[in-house]
Design a protein around this motif. Structure first.
Motif, mmCIF file in Angstrom:
data_model
loop_
_atom_site.group_PDB
_atom_site.id
_atom_site.type_symbol
_atom_site.label_atom_id
_atom_site.label_comp_id
_atom_site.label_asym_id
_atom_site.label_seq_id
_atom_site.Cartn_x
_atom_site.Cartn_y
_atom_site.Cartn_z
ATOM 1 N N ASN A 193 14.176 10.823 -7.391
ATOM 2 C CA ASN A 193 13.591 12.064 -7.884
ATOM 3 C C ASN A 193 13.587 13.148 -6.808
ATOM 4 O O ASN A 193 12.850 14.112 -6.905
ATOM 5 C CB ASN A 193 12.152 11.826 -8.362
ATOM 6 N N GLY A 194 14.376 12.941 -5.766
ATOM 7 C CA GLY A 194 14.474 13.934 -4.706
ATOM 8 C C GLY A 194 13.423 13.807 -3.619
ATOM 9 O O GLY A 194 13.351 14.656 -2.734
ATOM 10 N N HIS A 195 12.606 12.778 -3.674
ATOM 11 C CA HIS A 195 11.595 12.562 -2.638
ATOM 12 C C HIS A 195 12.074 11.475 -1.681
ATOM 13 O O HIS A 195 12.561 10.443 -2.124
ATOM 14 C CB HIS A 195 10.255 12.137 -3.247
ATOM 15 N N GLN A 196 11.888 11.696 -0.408
ATOM 16 C CA GLN A 196 12.212 10.674 0.583
ATOM 17 C C GLN A 196 11.108 9.625 0.616
ATOM 18 O O GLN A 196 9.948 9.916 0.325
ATOM 19 C CB GLN A 196 12.381 11.296 1.962
ATOM 20 N N GLN A 197 11.478 8.421 0.982
ATOM 21 C CA GLN A 197 10.521 7.334 1.136
ATOM 22 C C GLN A 197 10.899 6.549 2.381
ATOM 23 O O GLN A 197 12.071 6.465 2.731
ATOM 24 C CB GLN A 197 10.564 6.369 -0.057
ATOM 25 N N SER A 198 9.913 6.006 3.023
ATOM 26 C CA SER A 198 10.129 5.037 4.086
ATOM 27 C C SER A 198 9.281 3.828 3.752
ATOM 28 O O SER A 198 8.248 3.939 3.095
ATOM 29 C CB SER A 198 9.706 5.594 5.450
ATOM 30 N N CYS A 199 9.724 2.682 4.206
ATOM 31 C CA CYS A 199 8.986 1.464 3.970
ATOM 32 C C CYS A 199 8.813 0.771 5.312
ATOM 33 O O CYS A 199 9.752 0.673 6.093
ATOM 34 C CB CYS A 199 9.759 0.581 2.995
ATOM 35 N N ALA A 200 7.594 0.345 5.582
ATOM 36 C CA ALA A 200 7.313 -0.336 6.838
ATOM 37 C C ALA A 200 6.500 -1.589 6.544
ATOM 38 O O ALA A 200 5.652 -1.597 5.665
ATOM 39 C CB ALA A 200 6.545 0.589 7.777
ATOM 40 N N ILE A 257 0.874 -1.167 0.000
ATOM 41 C CA ILE A 257 0.000 0.000 0.000
ATOM 42 C C ILE A 257 0.909 1.214 0.000
ATOM 43 O O ILE A 257 1.801 1.328 0.856
ATOM 44 C CB ILE A 257 -0.926 0.018 1.234
ATOM 45 N N ALA A 258 0.737 2.094 -0.969
ATOM 46 C CA ALA A 258 1.551 3.302 -1.069
ATOM 47 C C ALA A 258 0.722 4.505 -0.628
ATOM 48 O O ALA A 258 -0.423 4.668 -1.070
ATOM 49 C CB ALA A 258 2.039 3.502 -2.504
ATOM 50 N N LEU A 259 1.297 5.299 0.250
ATOM 51 C CA LEU A 259 0.643 6.515 0.726
ATOM 52 C C LEU A 259 1.582 7.694 0.532
ATOM 53 O O LEU A 259 2.787 7.580 0.772
ATOM 54 C CB LEU A 259 0.294 6.393 2.216
ATOM 55 N N ILE A 260 1.029 8.816 0.126
ATOM 56 C CA ILE A 260 1.793 10.042 -0.011
ATOM 57 C C ILE A 260 1.660 10.801 1.308
ATOM 58 O O ILE A 260 0.546 11.087 1.763
ATOM 59 C CB ILE A 260 1.271 10.907 -1.182
ATOM 60 N N VAL A 261 2.801 11.130 1.919
ATOM 61 C CA VAL A 261 2.827 11.805 3.216
ATOM 62 C C VAL A 261 3.896 12.900 3.200
ATOM 63 O O VAL A 261 4.858 12.817 2.448
ATOM 64 C CB VAL A 261 3.106 10.808 4.361
ATOM 65 N N ARG A 262 3.706 13.907 4.034
ATOM 66 C CA ARG A 262 4.697 14.996 4.096
ATOM 67 C C ARG A 262 6.028 14.534 4.650
ATOM 68 O O ARG A 262 7.084 14.949 4.179
ATOM 69 C CB ARG A 262 4.170 16.159 4.940
ATOM 70 N N ASP A 263 6.001 13.681 5.681
ATOM 71 C CA ASP A 263 7.223 13.255 6.354
ATOM 72 C C ASP A 263 7.194 11.731 6.512
ATOM 73 O O ASP A 263 6.657 11.209 7.490
ATOM 74 C CB ASP A 263 7.312 13.943 7.717
ATOM 75 N N PRO A 264 7.756 11.014 5.543
ATOM 76 C CA PRO A 264 7.698 9.555 5.588
ATOM 77 C C PRO A 264 8.267 8.945 6.867
ATOM 78 O O PRO A 264 7.682 8.017 7.423
ATOM 79 C CB PRO A 264 8.515 9.120 4.363
ATOM 80 N N THR A 317 2.541 15.713 -1.028
ATOM 81 C CA THR A 317 1.365 16.315 -0.411
ATOM 82 C C THR A 317 0.250 15.285 -0.390
ATOM 83 O O THR A 317 -0.209 14.838 -1.432
ATOM 84 C CB THR A 317 0.917 17.562 -1.198
ATOM 85 N N GLY A 318 -0.160 14.905 0.809
ATOM 86 C CA GLY A 318 -1.209 13.911 0.970
ATOM 87 C C GLY A 318 -2.574 14.481 0.631
ATOM 88 O O GLY A 318 -2.699 15.615 0.152
ATOM 89 N N PRO A 319 -3.622 13.720 0.892
ATOM 90 C CA PRO A 319 -4.975 14.178 0.568
ATOM 91 C C PRO A 319 -5.336 15.438 1.350
ATOM 92 O O PRO A 319 -4.949 15.599 2.502
ATOM 93 C CB PRO A 319 -5.870 13.009 0.971
#
Length: 124
Positions: free
Chosen positions: A38-45, A8-15, A58-60
């Motif tokens: 692309n310069g965006h941070q990601q975290s995986c849990a 499940i992928a979610l867009i969040v301000r601070d991963p 930017t999330g919903p």
């Protein structure tokens, strides 16, 4: 045919912050923090056997009823409720205290469900 949810992928301000929320409240294992190229941070849990990819952006802008429901025992529900009581995220109990809803920092809604499963309802 589909055999399971891959991730499940979610867009969040601070991963990293959202991953820490998942870890501290839900016991998720944070397995990686990395840039996406692309310069965006990601975290995986990993949570309950499902990967959550948290990508910076930017999330919903608002909540609309969409949510992710996770099955838990009544004991786990109580533990999570206690943890959320000391957090800075909105949360509330529902359905005669068999469901706990909480919102992350970006308007994503999660339900912890300790009630009857859909399988139980179909078998009845």
């Amino acid at each position: 045919m589909v055999s399971s949810i891959s991730h499940i992928a979610l867009i969040v301000r601070d991963p990293a912050r959202t991953a820490e929320l998942f870890a501290s409240v839900l016991g998720a294992q944070v397995v990686a923090d990395w840039p996406d190229g692309n310069g965006h941070q990601q975290s995986c849990a990993r949570l309950g056997g499902v990967w959550f990819l948290l990508r910076q952006g930017t999330g919903p802008s608002c909540r609309n009823g969409d949510h992710i429901a996770l099955g838990v025992s009544r004991d786990e529900l109580a533990v999570c409720a206690d943890k959320l009581a000391t957090s800075d995220v909105e949360h509330f109990m529902a359905r005669e205290d068999t469901a706990l809803y909480f919102m992350d920092y970006d308007n994503h809604v999660f339900e912890l469900d300790a009630g009857r499963s859909f399988d139980d309802m179909l078998d009845a």
